[in-house]
Design an enzyme around this catalytic site. Structure first.
Site, mmCIF file in Angstrom:
data_model
loop_
_atom_site.group_PDB
_atom_site.id
_atom_site.type_symbol
_atom_site.label_atom_id
_atom_site.label_comp_id
_atom_site.label_asym_id
_atom_site.label_seq_id
_atom_site.Cartn_x
_atom_site.Cartn_y
_atom_site.Cartn_z
ATOM 1 N N LEU A 17 0.812 -1.211 0.000
ATOM 2 C CA LEU A 17 0.000 0.000 0.000
ATOM 3 C C LEU A 17 0.850 1.268 0.000
ATOM 4 C CD1 LEU A 17 -2.784 -1.070 2.527
ATOM 5 C CD2 LEU A 17 -3.186 -0.368 0.167
ATOM 6 N N ASP A 36 11.811 2.769 3.984
ATOM 7 C CA ASP A 36 11.700 1.335 4.265
ATOM 8 C C ASP A 36 12.888 0.935 5.127
ATOM 9 O OD1 ASP A 36 9.892 -1.034 2.963
ATOM 10 O OD2 ASP A 36 11.873 -1.796 3.502
ATOM 11 N N ASN A 89 2.428 5.540 6.995
ATOM 12 C CA ASN A 89 1.919 4.225 6.607
ATOM 13 C C ASN A 89 2.677 3.067 7.245
ATOM 14 O OD1 ASN A 89 0.510 2.278 4.593
ATOM 15 N ND2 ASN A 89 2.692 1.965 4.183
ATOM 16 N N TYR A 155 -2.416 -4.025 17.671
ATOM 17 C CA TYR A 155 -2.729 -3.322 16.426
ATOM 18 C C TYR A 155 -3.996 -2.478 16.579
ATOM 19 C CZ TYR A 155 -3.471 -2.877 11.333
ATOM 20 O OH TYR A 155 -3.656 -2.413 10.058
ATOM 21 N N LYS A 159 -4.075 1.573 16.087
ATOM 22 C CA LYS A 159 -4.874 2.197 15.027
ATOM 23 C C LYS A 159 -5.994 3.063 15.597
ATOM 24 C CE LYS A 159 -2.720 0.781 11.354
ATOM 25 N NZ LYS A 159 -1.944 1.761 10.562
ATOM 26 N N THR A 189 -3.546 -7.025 0.981
ATOM 27 C CA THR A 189 -2.232 -6.772 1.557
ATOM 28 C C THR A 189 -1.622 -8.104 1.974
ATOM 29 O OG1 THR A 189 -3.091 -6.569 3.818
ATOM 30 C CG2 THR A 189 -3.032 -4.550 2.476
#
Length: 308
Positions: A17, A36, A89, A155, A159, A189
C-alpha cells in the site's frame, strides 16, 4: 488537481500500500521521500518512480524513533527544498491472543504504528508551521482500530490511537492551515493474503485480473490502487477544507466513519446506584449494546476456497 512542486514523505513505502501511495503522489506531480527498513526494497521503489518520470529519494530507517522522523524531514528539505505532505503508513504485525501476547509483541507494534506516527507528524508539523506551509498530514488507520479484531490487541490499540491523535491534530493545526486526516484502507495486503475469506480476491489481484464484484462492491475490498486516489486527493489543495476525518476506502466504496457518539442517554434522579443499574440497565442501555469486530456475509459458493 495537481501536486506539481509539492514534496511528500510516505513512511513504509517500499512495497504494498505504501508504495502505491508514493507512486500516485508522484504521478500527480509530487517529489517523494520513500522509507523502508530494507535498502534494496527502498531502492527498487525509488526506481519505479524515477522510471515513470518522477522524482524520489530513499531513507532507510525504522519508523518510531525521533531520529528517523528528523532524517525524513531533513532529507525532504535538503533534496527537494520543502515538505508539504506526510503519509504515515509504516507498520508491523505481531498478532496473537491477549493471554499469549508478550511485552515485546505489544511494544513493537505500538512503537512503529503509534509512536512512529506521533514522531513523524510532530517533526513534519513543526517544520510546516515554522515555514508557513499549509501542509497535509494523512495517517493510515484500519477497520481493526474502529471495530476491534480477534488476536490484534496491539494493532487495534495503535490504530484507534492514531484516529484519536488525528482528531486532536486537526484542532491544533487548524490555525496554521494544516489538515490532518485518517484513511481506513480495505485492500489486498500481506495480511489479508493469509485470510481464506479473501483468497479469491487476492488470487485475482495477483493474476492481474479484476476482483469479483462481491468483494469490490459488496465488501468495499480492492487493490492498493483503489486506496491511493484518496491519498492524493487529501494531499491536494482541493481537500483544504477536509480535516479531522476518518475516511474508509476500498474497491468501489468510500465511507466516512463517524466520531463516537452516544447512542442512548438515560437519566435517574439521584444518580445511578448499583441497585438502580440492576433494575434499569437492561431496558435502557442493555437493549442498545454495540457489536464488536467486523461481520462479513457468507461467501458465495463459487468464491469458496478449501482451507489449508
Amino acid at each position: 488537481m495537481s501536486l506539481d512542486g509539492k514534496v511528500a514523505i510516505v513512511t513504509g513505502s517500499g512495497r504494498g500500500l505504501g508504495l502505491a501511495y508514493a507512486q500516485e503522489l508522484a504521478r500527480q506531480g509530487a517529489s517523494v521521500v520513500i522509507n523502508d527498513v530494507d535498502a534494496d526494497t527502498a531502492a527498487a521503489a525509488v526506481a519505479t518512480i524515477e522510471d515513470a518520470g518522477g522524482s524520489a529519494v530513499a531513507v532507510v530507517a525504522p519508523v518510531g524513533p525521533t531520529t528517523t522522523a528528523q532524517e525524513l524531514v531533513r532529507t525532504a528539505v535538503e533534496r527537494f527544498g520543502r515538505l508539504d505532505i506526510l503519509v504515515t503508513n509504516a507498520g508491523v504485525l505481531r498478532d496473537t491472543v491477549l493471554w499469549k501476547m508478550s511485552d515485546d509483541d505489544f511494544d513493537t507494534v505500538i512503537g512503529v504504528h503509534l509512536r512512529g506516527t506521533f514522531t513523524c507528524v510532530r517533526e513534519a508539523a513543526t517544520y510546516m508551521r515554522a515555514n508557513e506551509i499549509a501542509g497535509r498530514i494523512i495517517c493510515i488507520g484500519s477497520p481493526t482500530g474502529q471495530r476491534g479484531n480477534f488476536g490484534q490487541t496491539n494493532y487495534a490499540a495503535a490504530k484507534a490511537g492514531i484516529v484519536g491523535m488525528v482528531r486532536t491534530w486537526a484542532l491544533e493545526l487548524k490555525k496554521a492551515g494544516i489538515t490532518a486526516n485518517a484513511v481506513i484502507p480495505v485492500a489486498a495486503t500481506a495480511m489479508t493474503a493469509t485470510v481464506p475469506y479473501f483468497a479469491a480476491a487476492v488470487e485475482a489481484d495477483a493474476a492481474g485480473e479484476p476482483m469479483p464484484e462481491f468483494y469490490r462492491h459488496g465488501l468495499g475490498f480492492g487493490t492498493s490502487d483503489d486506496v491511493s486516489g484518496l491519498i492524493a486527493y487529501l494531499a491536494s489543495d482541493a481537500a483544504s477544507g477536509v480535516s479531522g476525518q476518518a475516511i474508509g476506502v476500498g474497491g468501489d466504496r468510500i465511507q466516512l466513519w463517524s466520531h463516537p457518539e452516544p447512542v442512548v442517554t438515560a437519566y435517574h434522579e439521584g444518580g445511578w446506584s448499583t441497585e438502580a443499574l440492576e433494575a434499569e440497565f437492561p431496558a435502557t442501555i442493555g437493549e442498545s449494546l454495540q457489536s464488536v469486530g467486523e461481520r462479513f456475509p457468507a461467501l458465495p459458493d463459487e468464491l469458496q476456497r478449501p482451507r489449508p
